[in-house]
Motif scaffolding. Sequence first.
Motif, PDB file in Angstrom:
ATOM      1  N   HIS A  41       0.820  -1.210   0.000  1.00  0.00           N
ATOM      2  CA  HIS A  41       0.000   0.000   0.000  1.00  0.00           C
ATOM      3  C   HIS A  41       0.855   1.262   0.000  1.00  0.00           C
ATOM      4  N   PHE A  42       1.961   1.232   0.756  1.00  0.00           N
ATOM      5  CA  PHE A  42       2.866   2.375   0.735  1.00  0.00           C
ATOM      6  C   PHE A  42       3.448   2.573  -0.661  1.00  0.00           C
ATOM      7  N   LEU A  43       3.913   1.483  -1.278  1.00  0.00           N
ATOM      8  CA  LEU A  43       4.524   1.611  -2.603  1.00  0.00           C
ATOM      9  C   LEU A  43       3.514   2.083  -3.646  1.00  0.00           C
ATOM     10  N   SER A  44       2.298   1.583  -3.553  1.00  0.00           N
ATOM     11  CA  SER A  44       1.296   2.007  -4.535  1.00  0.00           C
ATOM     12  C   SER A  44       0.946   3.489  -4.385  1.00  0.00           C
ATOM     13  N   SER A  45       1.136   4.034  -3.169  1.00  0.00           N
ATOM     14  CA  SER A  45       0.900   5.468  -2.992  1.00  0.00           C
ATOM     15  C   SER A  45       2.043   6.288  -3.595  1.00  0.00           C
ATOM     16  N   PHE A  46       3.277   5.699  -3.623  1.00  0.00           N
ATOM     17  CA  PHE A  46       4.407   6.374  -4.262  1.00  0.00           C
ATOM     18  C   PHE A  46       4.376   6.162  -5.771  1.00  0.00           C
ATOM     19  N   LEU A  79      18.018   4.986  13.226  1.00  0.00           N
ATOM     20  CA  LEU A  79      18.308   5.727  11.995  1.00  0.00           C
ATOM     21  C   LEU A  79      17.351   5.315  10.887  1.00  0.00           C
ATOM     22  N   GLY A  80      17.089   4.028  10.784  1.00  0.00           N
ATOM     23  CA  GLY A  80      16.151   3.534   9.778  1.00  0.00           C
ATOM     24  C   GLY A  80      14.754   4.102   9.961  1.00  0.00           C
ATOM     25  N   LEU A  81      14.305   4.226  11.208  1.00  0.00           N
ATOM     26  CA  LEU A  81      12.986   4.790  11.463  1.00  0.00           C
ATOM     27  C   LEU A  81      12.928   6.266  11.069  1.00  0.00           C
ATOM     28  N   LEU A  82      14.021   6.994  11.304  1.00  0.00           N
ATOM     29  CA  LEU A  82      14.061   8.398  10.888  1.00  0.00           C
ATOM     30  C   LEU A  82      14.037   8.521   9.367  1.00  0.00           C
ATOM     31  N   VAL A  83      14.759   7.618   8.687  1.00  0.00           N
ATOM     32  CA  VAL A  83      14.730   7.620   7.221  1.00  0.00           C
ATOM     33  C   VAL A  83      13.339   7.256   6.719  1.00  0.00           C
ATOM     34  N   LEU A  84      12.661   6.353   7.435  1.00  0.00           N
ATOM     35  CA  LEU A  84      11.298   5.972   7.056  1.00  0.00           C
ATOM     36  C   LEU A  84      10.352   7.166   7.147  1.00  0.00           C
ATOM     37  N   ILE A  85      10.531   8.003   8.172  1.00  0.00           N
ATOM     38  CA  ILE A  85       9.724   9.221   8.272  1.00  0.00           C
ATOM     39  C   ILE A  85       9.978  10.105   7.050  1.00  0.00           C
ATOM     40  N   GLY A  86      11.265  10.254   6.677  1.00  0.00           N
ATOM     41  CA  GLY A  86      11.598  11.042   5.495  1.00  0.00           C
ATOM     42  C   GLY A  86      10.993  10.467   4.233  1.00  0.00           C
ATOM     43  N   SER A  96      -8.632   7.264   8.874  1.00  0.00           N
ATOM     44  CA  SER A  96      -9.142   8.563   9.314  1.00  0.00           C
ATOM     45  C   SER A  96      -8.243   9.735   8.943  1.00  0.00           C
ATOM     46  N   PHE A  97      -6.913   9.494   8.963  1.00  0.00           N
ATOM     47  CA  PHE A  97      -5.990  10.618   8.808  1.00  0.00           C
ATOM     48  C   PHE A  97      -5.037  10.485   7.619  1.00  0.00           C
ATOM     49  N   GLY A  98      -5.062   9.354   6.927  1.00  0.00           N
ATOM     50  CA  GLY A  98      -4.176   9.175   5.780  1.00  0.00           C
ATOM     51  C   GLY A  98      -2.955   8.329   6.112  1.00  0.00           C
ATOM     52  N   LEU A  99      -2.354   7.780   5.076  1.00  0.00           N
ATOM     53  CA  LEU A  99      -1.251   6.835   5.243  1.00  0.00           C
ATOM     54  C   LEU A  99      -0.003   7.498   5.818  1.00  0.00           C
ATOM     55  N   THR A 100       0.309   8.718   5.383  1.00  0.00           N
ATOM     56  CA  THR A 100       1.516   9.398   5.855  1.00  0.00           C
ATOM     57  C   THR A 100       1.436   9.689   7.350  1.00  0.00           C
ATOM     58  N   THR A 101       0.311  10.197   7.806  1.00  0.00           N
ATOM     59  CA  THR A 101       0.139  10.482   9.232  1.00  0.00           C
ATOM     60  C   THR A 101       0.216   9.210  10.063  1.00  0.00           C
ATOM     61  N   ALA A 102      -0.417   8.143   9.575  1.00  0.00           N
ATOM     62  CA  ALA A 102      -0.389   6.868  10.287  1.00  0.00           C
ATOM     63  C   ALA A 102       1.035   6.334  10.377  1.00  0.00           C
ATOM     64  N   GLY A 103       1.769   6.403   9.274  1.00  0.00           N
ATOM     65  CA  GLY A 103       3.147   5.933   9.277  1.00  0.00           C
ATOM     66  C   GLY A 103       4.026   6.747  10.200  1.00  0.00           C
ATOM     67  N   PHE A 104       3.822   8.055  10.234  1.00  0.00           N
ATOM     68  CA  PHE A 104       4.592   8.933  11.121  1.00  0.00           C
ATOM     69  C   PHE A 104       4.337   8.573  12.584  1.00  0.00           C
ATOM     70  N   ALA A 105       3.073   8.357  12.939  1.00  0.00           N
ATOM     71  CA  ALA A 105       2.725   7.973  14.311  1.00  0.00           C
ATOM     72  C   ALA A 105       3.357   6.641  14.684  1.00  0.00           C
ATOM     73  N   PHE A 106       3.363   5.714  13.733  1.00  0.00           N
ATOM     74  CA  PHE A 106       3.965   4.411  13.992  1.00  0.00           C
ATOM     75  C   PHE A 106       5.459   4.543  14.282  1.00  0.00           C
ATOM     76  N   CYS A 107       6.168   5.337  13.500  1.00  0.00           N
ATOM     77  CA  CYS A 107       7.610   5.507  13.696  1.00  0.00           C
ATOM     78  C   CYS A 107       7.917   6.094  15.071  1.00  0.00           C
TER      79      CYS A 107
END
Length: 407
Positions: free
Chosen positions: A236-241, A286-293, A362-373
Amino acid sequence: MPADSRVRSFSFFVILVSFVAIMAHTAMPTPIYAIYSKEFGLTTLQVTEVYAIYALGVIAALVAFNSLSNTLGRRPLLMIGLICSVASNLVFLNASSIAYLFAARLLTGLAAGVFMGTATVAAVEVAPHRFAKHSAVWATAANILGLGLGPVIGGLGTKFLDKPQDDLFLGHLALIAVLVVLLLTTREPLGRSDRVPFSWKEPKPPSENRLTYAGLTMIGVSGMATLGMLAGLTPHFLSSFYPDASGLAAGLVVGCGFGGSALAQFAFRRLTITRGLAAGVCVMSLGLLVLIGAMVFGSGVLYTSAALLTGLGQGLSIARSVQEISLKTSLSERVSAVNLYYVALYTGAAVPVIALAFIEKSFGLTTAGFAFCLFALAFAVIGVLQLGRAGIWRKEPAVDHLEAVRT
């Protein structure tokens, strides 16, 4: 080579190959979910639920079979795991609705749960002398290597097979049948004099060094939750990119995460426990910070880099954690302690991923991913602080090998 050493080497090899095969099966369907989504009309949340039911199966097996291997021996429990894998393949081959996927994934989780604790300990106990020092590393690496191979195999299947949802599970079924025969010829690691009457007990932490155990578990939850997110939601992340991203691309990215974990365990197996843990937490963070980016900039390159980095960090930390737990836990408590460790890890892998799907709705994939990180980083920091309170950062253990574990 003496006869006893040959038997140990063969048994060690069969256990590790079986471990890889079982764990590969858990991640193999990841690229195939796109096919199932079209066939059965699945939503993102339903795909997440199919993934999560596997984690529940893992936890159920770790809890239900916690004490049984100390009574029956390690090999009968491993045979139960292989039988669950056979049943899972058969259900996948006959899948006609999401209910079949739930059942198949539950059986997959049961197989994996049986293997995680029992196969890890069995490999340590049966390892020949030349592998004894790093036997826990080999066992955890086999676990993660299987998780890395699974999505790659699944991705290749979606690319080159006409019916990957059939052919892949048929192939895996044949492999498990061979492993059943081989396992019957291996050495039982647990001697009869070491077996105890059956009395079910829930998995428990070791009676000593509990602060260290808690810190290791928090770090493990952080890493496993991240890999769980990669396994469940990368398509799902890749399909959004990239809207045209293939199942093979998703499988390769997930494979980078799990493959990086396995690579770290093999390549850096000579690192001491303390140094390996410290390096693992740093690389994983470091990987989690890159994931946020990656999510902020919508970059597949950053996302793949993040998968590799978090995998490398998780591999370094989980190998040392299992090594430390096995080394510092008595024989009677060892399987229980390792099982509870994996219960915590797979709870951490399931719950945040489910929450991620609800937040995304509710808030979109980017927000959800950021909260997860942020969640994963917080757990890693708490784990480091716990280990600091336990004094693990102040000095190296006097013994950094597992020869004593086998005796």
